[in-house]
Motif scaffolding. Structure first.
Motif, PDB file in Angstrom:
ATOM      1  N   GLN A  12      -3.089   0.660  -2.831  1.00 40.39           N
ATOM      2  CA  GLN A  12      -2.220  -0.230  -2.333  1.00 40.39           C
ATOM      3  C   GLN A  12      -3.134  -1.145  -1.291  1.00 40.39           C
ATOM      4  O   GLN A  12      -3.793  -0.631  -0.667  1.00 40.39           O
ATOM      5  CB  GLN A  12      -1.032   0.531  -1.640  1.00 40.39           C
ATOM      6  CG  GLN A  12      -1.443   1.781  -0.776  1.00 40.39           C
ATOM      7  CD  GLN A  12      -0.461   2.385  -0.090  1.00 40.39           C
ATOM      8  OE1 GLN A  12       0.924   1.947  -0.350  1.00 40.39           O
ATOM      9  NE2 GLN A  12      -0.767   3.456   0.359  1.00 40.39           N
ATOM     10  N   ARG A  28      -4.046   1.793  -9.956  1.00 42.42           N
ATOM     11  CA  ARG A  28      -3.726   3.182 -10.331  1.00 42.42           C
ATOM     12  C   ARG A  28      -3.621   3.346 -11.862  1.00 42.42           C
ATOM     13  O   ARG A  28      -3.891   2.452 -12.594  1.00 42.42           O
ATOM     14  CB  ARG A  28      -2.274   2.808  -9.901  1.00 42.42           C
ATOM     15  CG  ARG A  28      -1.720   2.765  -8.491  1.00 42.42           C
ATOM     16  CD  ARG A  28      -0.193   2.368  -8.160  1.00 42.42           C
ATOM     17  NE  ARG A  28      -0.272   1.819  -6.668  1.00 42.42           N
ATOM     18  CZ  ARG A  28       0.993   1.564  -6.237  1.00 42.42           C
ATOM     19  NH1 ARG A  28       2.042   1.653  -7.029  1.00 42.42           N
ATOM     20  NH2 ARG A  28       0.907   1.025  -5.188  1.00 42.42           N
ATOM     21  N   GLN A  33      -1.804  -7.112  -4.976  1.00 36.41           N
ATOM     22  CA  GLN A  33      -0.741  -7.097  -4.084  1.00 36.41           C
ATOM     23  C   GLN A  33      -1.136  -7.887  -2.662  1.00 36.41           C
ATOM     24  O   GLN A  33      -2.500  -8.121  -2.409  1.00 36.41           O
ATOM     25  CB  GLN A  33      -0.612  -5.501  -3.422  1.00 36.41           C
ATOM     26  CG  GLN A  33       0.245  -4.584  -4.331  1.00 36.41           C
ATOM     27  CD  GLN A  33       0.373  -3.499  -3.477  1.00 36.41           C
ATOM     28  OE1 GLN A  33      -0.258  -2.806  -2.545  1.00 36.41           O
ATOM     29  NE2 GLN A  33       1.254  -2.528  -3.952  1.00 36.41           N
ATOM     30  N   GLU A  64      -0.273  -7.756   1.221  1.00 38.77           N
ATOM     31  CA  GLU A  64       0.509  -6.582   2.150  1.00 38.77           C
ATOM     32  C   GLU A  64       0.649  -7.823   3.427  1.00 38.77           C
ATOM     33  O   GLU A  64      -0.085  -8.779   3.731  1.00 38.77           O
ATOM     34  CB  GLU A  64      -0.445  -5.715   2.745  1.00 38.77           C
ATOM     35  CG  GLU A  64      -0.144  -4.776   3.630  1.00 38.77           C
ATOM     36  CD  GLU A  64       0.921  -3.767   3.106  1.00 38.77           C
ATOM     37  OE1 GLU A  64       0.827  -3.838   1.970  1.00 38.77           O
ATOM     38  OE2 GLU A  64       1.262  -3.106   3.965  1.00 38.77           O
ATOM     39  N   SER A 117      -2.044  -1.600   1.668  1.00 37.51           N
ATOM     40  CA  SER A 117      -1.529  -1.199   2.870  1.00 37.51           C
ATOM     41  C   SER A 117      -2.762  -0.703   3.811  1.00 37.51           C
ATOM     42  O   SER A 117      -2.499  -0.570   4.935  1.00 37.51           O
ATOM     43  CB  SER A 117      -0.363  -0.161   2.775  1.00 37.51           C
ATOM     44  OG  SER A 117       0.820  -0.614   1.963  1.00 37.51           O
TER      45      SER A 117
HETATM   46  N1  DAH Z   1       2.406  -0.457  -0.422  1.00 39.32           N
HETATM   47  C1  DAH Z   1       3.497  -0.158  -1.133  1.00 39.32           C
HETATM   48  C2  DAH Z   1       3.314  -0.038  -2.494  1.00 39.32           C
HETATM   49  O1  DAH Z   1       2.494  -0.225  -2.833  1.00 39.32           O
HETATM   50  C3  DAH Z   1       4.195  -1.145  -0.955  1.00 39.32           C
HETATM   51  C4  DAH Z   1       4.898  -1.525   0.728  1.00 39.32           C
HETATM   52  C5  DAH Z   1       6.105  -0.874   0.854  1.00 39.32           C
HETATM   53  C6  DAH Z   1       4.123  -2.240   1.426  1.00 39.32           C
HETATM   54  C7  DAH Z   1       6.544  -0.909   1.988  1.00 39.32           C
HETATM   55  C8  DAH Z   1       4.710  -2.066   2.702  1.00 39.32           C
HETATM   56  C9  DAH Z   1       5.816  -1.584   2.986  1.00 39.32           C
HETATM   57  O2  DAH Z   1       4.010  -2.628   3.683  1.00 39.32           O
HETATM   58  O3  DAH Z   1       6.299  -1.577   4.349  1.00 39.32           O
HETATM   59  O4  DAH Z   1       4.396   0.590  -3.264  1.00 39.32           O
END
Ligand code: DAH
Length: 338
Positions: free
Chosen positions: A170, A196, A209, A211, A172
């Motif tokens: 992710q 993944r 993604q 973020e 994140s």
């Molecule tokens: N990183 C999460 C995923 O890959 C997605 C995500 C959810 C990012 C909530 C965020 C968050 O910043 O607050 O499923």
């Protein structure tokens, strides 16, 4: 000996005349006037003739050599001219034939959407931050409040390169890197590749993604909703509403999943939204105070929101691409359409 020399000249003339290639002429040259040639062997016999006859003899020899070399040169020129004429005749140019086309390159649909997403968020005051694709468990899991026994950490879901070295699952991870380096206020988006162990029509082992992270004093869930609403309308059109469904993510509390009204049927229900009228877009929530504590940000003073959206999913919806795998097959017939 004079007679012998003129005989040599005669045969040389004949053979040169008969020669039909430059290669043959080269052979004749070494046979008649080269170092080991017949004429040279006469030269060596010069000592056997009376002294007073030697100059005349030498002259005759030189003369003959010159004649042969001129004959060779002339013949070579004629052969080359002939070759040129035949190429002109046989290799004619067809000026009406179409030329070889140069293919024009264009941007990949993901790049287009990626840049469009960046533009929208930059217009709302966000900065773009980047992080590495190869990560450690701290940035991908621990700092995001994801416990060691969480299923996402399993070897069957995540690509590990080594103990504690993995391909990020992710983007994140970039929130963590930004919070480690910068004090609030923070307002960033971070687009990038993630990995993944999944592969089907709506999942690719490598995907993208974006973020977002906003941290400051007094940041609320309403701010999150506003920013996401503006983004979704700018991306998909004014008609497209969004909604939040309660969910769980280890690094946000409360957490939600973001849905948008189906871009195909506008909520009536169709095959794209599987009859529900809504499409899933990603996850969001308020940054869990635990995350702030892990990263040394004062969780009493600051609040923050974060969300993550799938860039490929946005591209698929925007360009009506039915299968995610098409985005990565690099089939030119597909890519040409954008
Ligand atoms: N990183 C999460 C995923 O890959 C997605 C995500 C959810 C990012 C909530 C965020 C968050 O910043 O607050 O499923």
């Amino acid at each position: 000996m004079k007679e012998e020399i003129s005989k040599v000249l005669e045969t040389a003339k004949n053979e040169i005349e008969k020669a039909s290639s430059v290669h043959e002429l080269q052979q004749l040259k070494s046979r008649y006037i080269g170092k080991k040639s017949v004429l040279n062997s006469f030269m060596q016999k010069i000592s056997t003739i009376p002294k007073e006859e030697r100059p005349t003899f030498g002259n005759i020899l030189n003369e003959t050599k010159n004649q042969i070399s001129e004959l060779l040169l002339n013949k070579e020129q004629r052969i080359k001219e002939l070759e040129y004429e035949t190429t002109l005749k046989t290799e004619s140019l067809d000026l009406t034939m179409p030329g070889r086309k140069r293919e024009k390159g264009s941007l990949h649909p993901i790049t287009k959407v990626w840049w469009e997403i960046e533009d929208i968020f930059i217009s709302m005051g966000f900065e773009v931050a980047e992080g590495p694709d190869i990560e450690d468990e701290f940035h991908n899991f621990d700092a995001l409040n994801t416990p060691p026994d969480h299923p996402a950490r399993d070897l069957s879901d995540t690509f590990y390169i080594d103990n504690d070295v993995l391909l990020r699952t992710q983007t994140s991870t970039v929130q963590v890197r930004v919070m480690q380096k910068h004090k609030p206020p923070i307002k960033i988006i971070s687009p990038g590749s993630c990995y993944r162990n999944e592969h089907d029509a709506s999942h690719s082992p490598m995907f993208h993604q974006v973020e977002a992270l906003v941290v400051d004093e007094g940041v609320t869930f309403t701010d999150l909703r506003d920013v996401l609403n503006i983004f979704i309308k700018k991306m998909f059109g004014e008609k497209i509403e969004s909604r939040f469904r309660p969910h769980f993510f280890p690094f946000t509390e409360p957490s939600a999943e973001i849905d948008i009204i189906c871009v195909k049927c506008y909520g009536k229900g169709c095959n794209l939204c599987k009859g529900s009228g809504w499409l899933e877009m990603g996850g969001a929530g308020m940054v869990d105070p635990n995350v702030f504590d892990i990263l040394g940000i004062d969780s009493k003073k600051y609040t923050g929101y974060a969300f993550g959206l799938g860039i490929d999913r946005i591209a698929m919806l925007k360009y009506k691409i039915p299968d995610m795998r098409m985005l990565f097959e690099n089939d030119i017939r597909f890519l040409k359409q954008f």
